[in-house]
Design a protein around this motif. Sequence first.
Motif, short mmCIF file in Angstrom:
data_model
loop_
_atom_site.label_atom_id
_atom_site.label_comp_id
_atom_site.label_asym_id
_atom_site.label_seq_id
_atom_site.Cartn_x
_atom_site.Cartn_y
_atom_site.Cartn_z
N ASP A 410 0.76 -1.28 0.22
CA ASP A 410 0.04 -0.24 -0.17
C ASP A 410 0.94 1.24 -0.15
O ASP A 410 0.28 2.38 0.14
N ASP A 411 2.11 1.21 0.01
CA ASP A 411 2.95 2.41 -0.09
C ASP A 411 3.54 2.33 -1.18
O ASP A 411 4.86 1.55 -1.35
N PRO A 412 3.49 3.00 -2.46
CA PRO A 412 4.07 2.95 -3.71
C PRO A 412 5.39 3.60 -3.67
O PRO A 412 6.25 3.27 -4.36
N ALA A 413 5.73 4.55 -2.68
CA ALA A 413 7.08 5.14 -2.68
C ALA A 413 7.87 4.06 -2.19
O ALA A 413 9.08 4.08 -2.59
N ALA A 414 7.58 3.46 -1.13
CA ALA A 414 8.42 2.34 -0.61
C ALA A 414 8.61 1.19 -1.85
O ALA A 414 9.74 0.78 -1.75
N ASP A 415 7.66 0.94 -2.46
CA ASP A 415 7.81 -0.25 -3.56
C ASP A 415 8.79 0.34 -4.64
O ASP A 415 9.72 -0.44 -4.84
N ALA A 416 8.52 1.65 -4.92
CA ALA A 416 9.43 2.07 -6.02
C ALA A 416 10.91 2.06 -5.79
O ALA A 416 11.73 1.77 -6.31
N ALA A 417 11.18 2.32 -4.25
CA ALA A 417 12.57 2.46 -3.73
C ALA A 417 13.04 0.86 -3.98
O ALA A 417 14.33 0.86 -4.04
N GLN A 418 12.36 -0.13 -4.15
CA GLN A 418 12.79 -1.64 -4.25
C GLN A 418 12.73 -2.02 -5.55
O GLN A 418 13.10 -3.15 -5.87
N GLY A 419 12.31 -1.32 -6.60
CA GLY A 419 12.08 -1.66 -7.98
C GLY A 419 10.77 -2.47 -7.92
O GLY A 419 10.73 -3.31 -9.01
N ILE A 420 9.81 -2.11 -7.22
CA ILE A 420 8.59 -2.62 -7.52
C ILE A 420 7.47 -1.68 -7.71
O ILE A 420 7.55 -0.40 -7.23
N ILE A 422 4.80 0.52 -10.97
CA ILE A 422 4.58 0.71 -12.54
C ILE A 422 5.62 2.09 -12.74
O ILE A 422 5.50 3.12 -11.81
N PHE A 423 6.44 1.75 -13.55
CA PHE A 423 7.54 2.84 -13.76
C PHE A 423 7.42 3.34 -15.15
O PHE A 423 7.42 2.56 -16.23
N GLY A 424 7.00 4.53 -15.47
CA GLY A 424 6.82 5.23 -16.49
C GLY A 424 7.89 6.25 -16.80
O GLY A 424 8.60 6.63 -16.19
N TRP A 425 8.09 6.64 -18.11
CA TRP A 425 8.82 7.63 -18.70
C TRP A 425 8.38 8.34 -20.01
O TRP A 425 8.84 8.31 -20.95
N PRO A 426 7.55 9.17 -19.68
CA PRO A 426 6.78 9.92 -20.66
C PRO A 426 7.98 10.96 -20.87
O PRO A 426 8.66 11.30 -20.49
N LEU A 427 8.13 11.15 -22.44
CA LEU A 427 9.03 12.08 -22.98
C LEU A 427 8.54 12.68 -24.30
O LEU A 427 7.79 12.36 -25.07
N THR A 428 9.29 13.87 -24.59
CA THR A 428 9.12 14.44 -25.94
C THR A 428 10.53 14.86 -26.31
O THR A 428 11.35 15.14 -25.47
N GLN A 429 10.49 14.64 -27.84
CA GLN A 429 11.86 15.05 -28.36
C GLN A 429 11.41 15.72 -29.52
O GLN A 429 10.85 15.21 -30.49
N LYS A 430 12.30 17.06 -29.80
CA LYS A 430 12.02 17.65 -31.14
C LYS A 430 13.60 17.85 -31.87
O LYS A 430 14.15 18.37 -31.09
N VAL A 431 13.42 17.46 -33.00
CA VAL A 431 14.76 17.68 -33.63
C VAL A 431 14.85 18.38 -34.75
O VAL A 431 13.85 17.80 -35.91
N ASP A 432 15.54 19.38 -35.05
CA ASP A 432 15.77 20.00 -36.44
C ASP A 432 17.13 19.70 -36.98
O ASP A 432 18.09 19.94 -36.44
N SER A 467 10.62 10.93 -15.24
CA SER A 467 10.79 9.31 -14.72
C SER A 467 9.92 9.35 -13.50
O SER A 467 10.08 10.31 -12.67
N GLU A 468 8.90 8.57 -13.42
CA GLU A 468 7.88 8.50 -12.49
C GLU A 468 7.55 7.01 -11.91
O GLU A 468 7.76 6.33 -12.76
N ALA A 469 6.87 6.73 -11.00
CA ALA A 469 6.51 5.41 -10.72
C ALA A 469 4.98 5.72 -10.13
O ALA A 469 4.30 6.92 -9.86
N ALA A 470 4.20 4.45 -10.09
CA ALA A 470 2.73 4.72 -9.73
C ALA A 470 1.87 5.47 -10.29
O ALA A 470 1.15 6.31 -9.80
N ASN A 471 2.04 5.53 -11.85
CA ASN A 471 1.43 6.32 -12.68
C ASN A 471 1.42 7.97 -12.31
O ASN A 471 0.50 8.60 -12.50
N GLY A 472 2.50 8.48 -11.85
CA GLY A 472 2.68 9.59 -11.58
C GLY A 472 2.64 10.08 -10.07
O GLY A 472 2.89 11.06 -9.74
N LEU A 473 2.20 9.16 -9.21
CA LEU A 473 2.18 9.65 -7.91
C LEU A 473 3.36 9.50 -7.26
O LEU A 473 3.42 10.34 -6.24
N VAL A 474 4.41 8.93 -7.80
CA VAL A 474 5.77 9.00 -7.18
C VAL A 474 6.68 9.57 -8.20
O VAL A 474 7.18 8.77 -8.95
#
Length: 744
Positions: A410-420, A422-432, A467-474
């Motif tokens: 029930d503690d997503p922050a503690a889980d994330a510290a252990q590698g447990i 949902i880990f997301g990485w939304p990103l954008t890149q623009k290249v000219d 870089s985020e965990a728990a769908n952005g909560l962490v």
Amino acid sequence: MKRTFGITISLAALAVAQSAAAQEADQTAANSGAAQVQDVIVTAQKRSERLQDVPIAVTAITAETIQNRRTLDLVDLSNQAPGLQIKSDDNGANPRIFIRGVGVNDFNPATNSAVGIYADGVYVASPLAQRLAFFDLQQVEVLRGPQGTLYGRNTTGGAINVTSKLPGNEPEADLSAEYGRFNSVNVQGGASIPLIADKLSVRIAGLYQRDDGYTLNRLTGHYGNNTNRWALRGTVHFTPSANVTDNLVVSTGRSTGGSIWAYNRPLLTEPYQSDSFCAPALYGTDQCMTFMGYTNPSKNLYQGDYSFEGKDRVNLLTVSNTLTIDLGAASIVSVTGYQHASRNDQEETDASPIPTITASYIARQNTFSQELRLQSNGHTPLRYVIGAYYAHDYLNNNSAYNVLPLLASDDPAADAAQGIGIFGWPLTQKVDSYAAFGQLDYDVTDKLTLTGGLRYSADHKDFHYVSEAANGLVPIFTYDGSKTFNSFTGKVGVQYRLTPSANIYASYNRGAKSGGFFSGQTGNIADIGPYKDETVNAYEVGAKTDWLNHTLRANISAFYYDYKNLQVYTTVEDGLITRQLFTNASAARIYGGELELQMTPTRGLTVSLNGAYLNATYRDFKSAGNDYSGNTLPSAPKVSVQGAVDWQHETPLGTLVANTSLSFRSKVFFDTSNDARLTDQARAFVDARLGIRVARDRLEIGVWGKNVFNETNISDMTPIPTLGFDVFSVGPPRTYGLYLKARY
């Protein structure tokens, strides 16, 4: 190195002697009606030239060869040219292409390939769009070695030109249909219609492919690794006047096949002991397990226990327009391109019944490009190509991993510290991207030609990463970066025509692959980069020869590459997380030689044989505490061989046609560590086709087989040791079926 060049020079000298000795015999035989190796026209130097006249190591694969060998997409090109290896851990996107050992193992969307893909003259920037469906093609050209002048950045390994079939001035149509093992269906065809004589014609072509898949889910009885895709292409050929030509090509398609189903090889001892790995002899037994306790007591790579059966959906739209204005002594050529690619891949990465790690890869990429060239016409003593290039690329990525969901608390922050979690990485890149380039070819004499070329390139990249965990909560970190990567690349070359049937060449090429920002998942902001440009100084010598009245063609080349800041994808263990890294190796050295033979001993019989020797090693590469110096580069077999026999014979019933092909490669490493468990032994694959043409060769029916001896077909191995397993990506086993071709 010296030995390789010595062999090349010796063979060139032998070719010269043979050509000189055979000239008189050739003159006598010229009218004998003997079969000859056909000339092939290529556009490797941005103009139409005979393959044998081009001082570049290039292989041309014709439309007939593409269809006869069932080359259905880019991955099927693997081994069809010396030193060419292509693999993929996905069913709908992200081919990883290696030429002469040069390529990139990274599958993340912002990473550029080291081999440039060009479709109808337009650079295909997105890896989401690079797994092109091959249908209704005119030709494919594989250029080996850096192409830093006329093609520019991101071609340190080489370039692949894919050319669609253009409509002609006569009505024509063709259709092919296949049915085979795993209920595979492959239907493709096209029709050309002239609308205004000698001015306007159009061609419409299409493709539909599907199959049930070749990997069994033992839990459900379903089959996966299946194909389901369609594509359409429309081409307009417009010549409003004698000096103006415009070719417009619009393609669209969709792939909705299954996501990759890999083979899970557990690594930990059963019962579990911390950091205790199974002995290799126990792999594929119930004495090995994963971190979550799964055992896979089977060595059948085409079966598994999959708790999740996902889809890999890819949508593509591409537009290319080539306008040529003939000014007499020179032409203005404008090449305009647009590409849209989107992907939604829901994948069970762990390939096990116990949810361990699943992936959601969601990305969208749009690219606009414009190239403008002024180039000389005809074969004048001084030939030139001068041009400028611009491209704008936008990438949006919203991907995530779900790691060890059964252990979540029930503690997503503690889980994330252990590698447990949902880990997301939304990103954008623009290249000219901007470039200016030019190449000059000057005939000093009718035998000696000097070549010089130079290109300036600049890529400005804006990168936003979360870089985020728990769908952005962490939240873990946010990165914003901007950098311009500049480079000068070029070429110096010399070609000498010994006889009308033999020439030798030598060249120096400098190539560069753009630096950038890491776009995979990480919890460490230092991993993002930016990483540097990789550069290569490439030296090559070669000979192109025709012997025995053009019934035997022998082309040879030898090369030496000196790499600096080679861009390398690696993984490191960090607790329960296997982290991805994309870094620069200090240096690498690559050298080798290649031979291409083609012969027509009699009418109706063509035999080809290609071979390559390769030595590719890191010279100085330390990363994350590991020393990879001296290791062999991934997907760089020391020896690779391809052979084919094509035969046709007229009978009272029709024309019998047959072809068989063999591809062999020696042992390969799949990882920079050169770990013994992440290697695959030497493999050989055989394909075959047998048919008969009737109705004045307008109708052909027959049978086909691929991998006819059912060789194990491992395309990649991915280590996830922190969770106690490796996953294997495997290509199809033996397949076979019936085919029908018709043309009008």
